[in-house]
Design an enzyme around this catalytic site. Structure first.
Site, PDB file in Angstrom:
ATOM      1  N   ILE A  40       0.728  -1.198   0.064  1.00 18.89           N
ATOM      2  CA  ILE A  40      -0.085   0.041  -0.039  1.00 18.89           C
ATOM      3  C   ILE A  40       0.815   1.124  -0.205  1.00 18.89           C
ATOM      4  CG2 ILE A  40      -0.127   0.407   2.597  1.00 18.89           C
ATOM      5  CD1 ILE A  40      -3.323   0.628   2.028  1.00 18.89           C
ATOM      6  N   HIS A 110       5.677 -12.170   5.940  1.00 16.72           N
ATOM      7  CA  HIS A 110       5.604 -11.703   4.355  1.00 16.72           C
ATOM      8  C   HIS A 110       7.006 -11.511   3.995  1.00 16.72           C
ATOM      9  CE1 HIS A 110       5.177  -8.270   7.382  1.00 16.72           C
ATOM     10  NE2 HIS A 110       6.020  -7.673   6.347  1.00 16.72           N
ATOM     11  N   HIS A 112       8.887  -8.888   0.969  1.00 18.76           N
ATOM     12  CA  HIS A 112       8.870  -7.826   0.367  1.00 18.76           C
ATOM     13  C   HIS A 112       9.559  -8.176  -0.733  1.00 18.76           C
ATOM     14  CE1 HIS A 112       7.682  -4.921   3.544  1.00 18.76           C
ATOM     15  NE2 HIS A 112       8.093  -5.742   4.309  1.00 18.76           N
TER      16      HIS A 112
HETATM   17  P1  AMP Z   1       6.936  -4.759   7.767  1.00 14.39           P
HETATM   18  O1  AMP Z   1       7.508  -3.485   8.316  1.00 14.39           O
HETATM   19  O2  AMP Z   1       7.989  -5.812   7.000  1.00 14.39           O
HETATM   20  O3  AMP Z   1       5.858  -5.558   8.607  1.00 14.39           O
HETATM   21  O4  AMP Z   1       6.191  -4.528   6.333  1.00 14.39           O
HETATM   22  C1  AMP Z   1       4.603  -4.354   6.370  1.00 14.39           C
HETATM   23  C2  AMP Z   1       4.231  -3.674   4.836  1.00 14.39           C
HETATM   24  O5  AMP Z   1       2.863  -3.824   4.967  1.00 14.39           O
HETATM   25  C3  AMP Z   1       4.585  -2.059   4.841  1.00 14.39           C
HETATM   26  O6  AMP Z   1       5.412  -2.024   3.697  1.00 14.39           O
HETATM   27  C4  AMP Z   1       3.205  -1.648   4.696  1.00 14.39           C
HETATM   28  O7  AMP Z   1       3.281  -0.513   3.743  1.00 14.39           O
HETATM   29  C5  AMP Z   1       2.527  -2.651   4.237  1.00 14.39           C
HETATM   30  N1  AMP Z   1       0.927  -2.592   4.356  1.00 14.39           N
HETATM   31  C6  AMP Z   1       0.155  -2.326   5.438  1.00 14.39           C
HETATM   32  N2  AMP Z   1      -0.815  -2.465   5.217  1.00 14.39           N
HETATM   33  C7  AMP Z   1      -1.326  -2.999   3.971  1.00 14.39           C
HETATM   34  C8  AMP Z   1      -2.302  -3.254   3.217  1.00 14.39           C
HETATM   35  N3  AMP Z   1      -3.579  -3.056   3.925  1.00 14.39           N
HETATM   36  N4  AMP Z   1      -2.334  -3.552   2.037  1.00 14.39           N
HETATM   37  C9  AMP Z   1      -0.916  -3.639   1.512  1.00 14.39           C
HETATM   38  N5  AMP Z   1       0.265  -3.368   2.240  1.00 14.39           N
HETATM   39  C10 AMP Z   1       0.253  -2.866   3.443  1.00 14.39           C
END
Ligand code: AMP
Length: 126
Positions: A40, A110, A112
């Site tokens: 996002i 997750h 990236h």
């Molecule tokens: P992390 O800091 O590795 O846990 O990454 C979490 C990621 O999730 C961040 O890059 C956010 O921008 C992404 N994120 C959070 N909410 C959403 C969402 N609803 N849809 C897509 N990405 C998201």
């Protein structure tokens, strides 16, 4: 065995809600093992998140508890997504934050997937 830091798994986390279809996502790929969707708040021209379908808080939790078939399927899904996005020739970066020092925000494992430009140094200073 539980993994310290982020456990127990929180079924209300945002990626669990995306998996259940309660929150929309910009889906890139889905198979038996993984769901991939656009981040996002993208930090590269292409920034996709690949998540396993199972309830794992982190990469460490996934490595400890997932079945071999799940690990194989998920690992292949990450590469499949990179190929689907046309990133194989130009290259890309995969990254997984685990826990506090890495700044993990969402407690569902997750990966990236970044690409579409020169990605610079691996670790940026704050
Ligand atoms: P992390 O800091 O590795 O846990 O990454 C979490 C990621 O999730 C961040 O890059 C956010 O921008 C992404 N994120 C959070 N909410 C959403 C969402 N609803 N849809 C897509 N990405 C998201």
């Amino acid at each position: 065995m539980p993994v310290s830091g982020l456990d127990p798994y929180d079924d209300a986390n945002i990626f669990a809600r995306i998996l259940r279809g309660e929150i929309p996502c910009r889906k890139v790929h889905e198979d038996n093992w993984a769901l991939a969707f656009h981040d996002i708040a993208p930090q590269a021209p292409t920034h996709v998140l690949v998540i396993p379908k199972g309830r794992y808080v982190s990469q460490a939790d996934f490595a400890a508890r997932a079945a071999d078939a799940e690990i194989a399927g998920f690992t292949r899904a990450v590469a499949t997504v990179a190929r689907m996005l046309g990133l194989e020739a130009s290259g890309y970066r995969t990254l997984s934050n685990v826990g506090i020092d890495a700044g993990q925000e969402v407690p569902h494992y997750h990966v990236h997937l970044f690409g579409g430009a020169k990605l610079g140094r691996m670790i940026q200073p704050d």
